[in-house]
Design a protein around this motif. Structure first.
Motif, PDB file in Angstrom:
ATOM      1  N   MET A   1       1.666 -26.813 -14.482  1.00  0.00           N
ATOM      2  CA  MET A   1       0.278 -26.610 -14.862  1.00  0.00           C
ATOM      3  C   MET A   1      -0.127 -25.155 -14.699  1.00  0.00           C
ATOM      4  O   MET A   1      -1.171 -24.769 -15.183  1.00  0.00           O
ATOM      5  N   GLY A   2       0.636 -24.393 -13.978  1.00  0.00           N
ATOM      6  CA  GLY A   2       0.296 -22.994 -13.815  1.00  0.00           C
ATOM      7  C   GLY A   2      -0.729 -22.719 -12.727  1.00  0.00           C
ATOM      8  O   GLY A   2      -1.321 -21.650 -12.713  1.00  0.00           O
ATOM      9  N   VAL A   3      -0.984 -23.676 -11.870  1.00  0.00           N
ATOM     10  CA  VAL A   3      -1.887 -23.454 -10.736  1.00  0.00           C
ATOM     11  C   VAL A   3      -1.120 -23.704  -9.437  1.00  0.00           C
ATOM     12  O   VAL A   3      -0.195 -24.513  -9.411  1.00  0.00           O
ATOM     13  N   PRO A   4      -1.510 -23.021  -8.376  1.00  0.00           N
ATOM     14  CA  PRO A   4      -0.834 -23.264  -7.098  1.00  0.00           C
ATOM     15  C   PRO A   4      -1.033 -24.713  -6.629  1.00  0.00           C
ATOM     16  O   PRO A   4      -2.091 -25.313  -6.881  1.00  0.00           O
ATOM     17  N   ALA A   5      -0.035 -25.254  -5.971  1.00  0.00           N
ATOM     18  CA  ALA A   5      -0.141 -26.616  -5.447  1.00  0.00           C
ATOM     19  C   ALA A   5      -1.353 -26.752  -4.546  1.00  0.00           C
ATOM     20  O   ALA A   5      -2.047 -27.783  -4.564  1.00  0.00           O
ATOM     21  N   GLN A   6      -1.663 -25.703  -3.776  1.00  0.00           N
ATOM     22  CA  GLN A   6      -2.811 -25.764  -2.872  1.00  0.00           C
ATOM     23  C   GLN A   6      -4.111 -26.027  -3.630  1.00  0.00           C
ATOM     24  O   GLN A   6      -5.016 -26.694  -3.124  1.00  0.00           O
ATOM     25  N   THR A   7      -4.208 -25.522  -4.856  1.00  0.00           N
ATOM     26  CA  THR A   7      -5.401 -25.766  -5.668  1.00  0.00           C
ATOM     27  C   THR A   7      -5.575 -27.253  -5.926  1.00  0.00           C
ATOM     28  O   THR A   7      -6.677 -27.792  -5.814  1.00  0.00           O
ATOM     29  N   LEU A   8      -4.494 -27.945  -6.275  1.00  0.00           N
ATOM     30  CA  LEU A   8      -4.570 -29.393  -6.489  1.00  0.00           C
ATOM     31  C   LEU A   8      -4.931 -30.117  -5.199  1.00  0.00           C
ATOM     32  O   LEU A   8      -5.728 -31.050  -5.207  1.00  0.00           O
ATOM     33  N   TYR A   9      -4.357 -29.690  -4.094  1.00  0.00           N
ATOM     34  CA  TYR A   9      -4.679 -30.305  -2.804  1.00  0.00           C
ATOM     35  C   TYR A   9      -6.160 -30.127  -2.485  1.00  0.00           C
ATOM     36  O   TYR A   9      -6.833 -31.064  -2.044  1.00  0.00           O
ATOM     37  N   ASP A  10      -6.670 -28.926  -2.713  1.00  0.00           N
ATOM     38  CA  ASP A  10      -8.078 -28.644  -2.425  1.00  0.00           C
ATOM     39  C   ASP A  10      -9.005 -29.463  -3.324  1.00  0.00           C
ATOM     40  O   ASP A  10      -9.989 -30.031  -2.852  1.00  0.00           O
ATOM     41  N   LEU A  11      -8.696 -29.506  -4.614  1.00  0.00           N
ATOM     42  CA  LEU A  11      -9.515 -30.286  -5.544  1.00  0.00           C
ATOM     43  C   LEU A  11      -9.513 -31.764  -5.159  1.00  0.00           C
ATOM     44  O   LEU A  11     -10.548 -32.426  -5.201  1.00  0.00           O
ATOM     45  N   ARG A  12      -8.358 -32.271  -4.775  1.00  0.00           N
ATOM     46  CA  ARG A  12      -8.260 -33.671  -4.377  1.00  0.00           C
ATOM     47  C   ARG A  12      -9.121 -33.937  -3.153  1.00  0.00           C
ATOM     48  O   ARG A  12      -9.846 -34.926  -3.085  1.00  0.00           O
ATOM     49  N   SER A  13      -9.078 -33.042  -2.173  1.00  0.00           N
ATOM     50  CA  SER A  13      -9.849 -33.264  -0.947  1.00  0.00           C
ATOM     51  C   SER A  13     -11.352 -33.184  -1.213  1.00  0.00           C
ATOM     52  O   SER A  13     -12.137 -33.768  -0.486  1.00  0.00           O
ATOM     53  N   GLN A  14     -11.748 -32.488  -2.284  1.00  0.00           N
ATOM     54  CA  GLN A  14     -13.159 -32.393  -2.666  1.00  0.00           C
ATOM     55  C   GLN A  14     -13.589 -33.535  -3.583  1.00  0.00           C
ATOM     56  O   GLN A  14     -14.737 -33.595  -4.005  1.00  0.00           O
ATOM     57  N   GLY A  15     -12.643 -34.422  -3.930  1.00  0.00           N
ATOM     58  CA  GLY A  15     -12.956 -35.525  -4.838  1.00  0.00           C
ATOM     59  C   GLY A  15     -13.013 -35.099  -6.288  1.00  0.00           C
ATOM     60  O   GLY A  15     -13.532 -35.823  -7.128  1.00  0.00           O
ATOM     61  N   ARG A  16     -12.480 -33.930  -6.611  1.00  0.00           N
ATOM     62  CA  ARG A  16     -12.529 -33.406  -7.973  1.00  0.00           C
ATOM     63  C   ARG A  16     -11.154 -33.308  -8.615  1.00  0.00           C
ATOM     64  O   ARG A  16     -11.029 -32.823  -9.735  1.00  0.00           O
ATOM     65  N   GLY A  17     -10.125 -33.737  -7.935  1.00  0.00           N
ATOM     66  CA  GLY A  17      -8.768 -33.602  -8.443  1.00  0.00           C
ATOM     67  C   GLY A  17      -8.117 -34.936  -8.713  1.00  0.00           C
ATOM     68  O   GLY A  17      -8.741 -35.993  -8.594  1.00  0.00           O
ATOM     69  N   PRO A  18      -6.853 -34.897  -9.078  1.00  0.00           N
ATOM     70  CA  PRO A  18      -6.120 -36.133  -9.364  1.00  0.00           C
ATOM     71  C   PRO A  18      -5.880 -36.939  -8.091  1.00  0.00           C
ATOM     72  O   PRO A  18      -5.858 -36.391  -6.987  1.00  0.00           O
ATOM     73  N   ARG A  19      -5.728 -38.239  -8.266  1.00  0.00           N
ATOM     74  CA  ARG A  19      -5.400 -39.087  -7.127  1.00  0.00           C
ATOM     75  C   ARG A  19      -3.980 -38.800  -6.686  1.00  0.00           C
ATOM     76  O   ARG A  19      -3.099 -38.577  -7.497  1.00  0.00           O
ATOM     77  N   GLY A  20      -3.779 -38.812  -5.398  1.00  0.00           N
ATOM     78  CA  GLY A  20      -2.454 -38.564  -4.840  1.00  0.00           C
ATOM     79  C   GLY A  20      -2.176 -39.530  -3.707  1.00  0.00           C
ATOM     80  O   GLY A  20      -3.026 -40.352  -3.351  1.00  0.00           O
ATOM     81  N   PHE A  21      -0.999 -39.432  -3.145  1.00  0.00           N
ATOM     82  CA  PHE A  21      -0.630 -40.288  -2.019  1.00  0.00           C
ATOM     83  C   PHE A  21       0.339 -39.531  -1.136  1.00  0.00           C
ATOM     84  O   PHE A  21       0.983 -38.573  -1.568  1.00  0.00           O
ATOM     85  N   ARG A  22       0.413 -39.927   0.081  1.00  0.00           N
ATOM     86  CA  ARG A  22       1.280 -39.250   1.043  1.00  0.00           C
ATOM     87  C   ARG A  22       2.626 -39.953   1.140  1.00  0.00           C
ATOM     88  O   ARG A  22       2.724 -41.168   1.142  1.00  0.00           O
TER      89      ARG A  22
END
Length: 55
Positions: A1-22
């Motif tokens: 996607m061309g964005v740092p992984a941390q960006t996806l993690y941050d968006l997810r924690s804000q409720g604005r990103g894709p769903r993920g799982f641990r």
């Protein structure tokens, strides 16, 4: 996607990103969740542009 992984993690924690799982200590994203999230962003963007033209 061309964005740092941390960006996806941050968006997810804000409720604005894709769903993920641990998996252990790591956060994983299913491709289908990323695709659905991107589709939602595209639709929201298109709606904003269409709404702006009709005014």
């Amino acid at each position: 996607m061309g964005v740092p992984a941390q960006t996806l993690y941050d968006l997810r924690s804000q409720g604005r990103g894709p769903r993920g799982f641990r998996v252990g200590r790591e956060l994983r994203f299913r491709r289908a969740e990323i695709d659905a999230w991107l589709t939602g962003m595209e639709e929201a963007d298109a709606a904003r542009h269409l709404g702006g033209e009709e005014q």
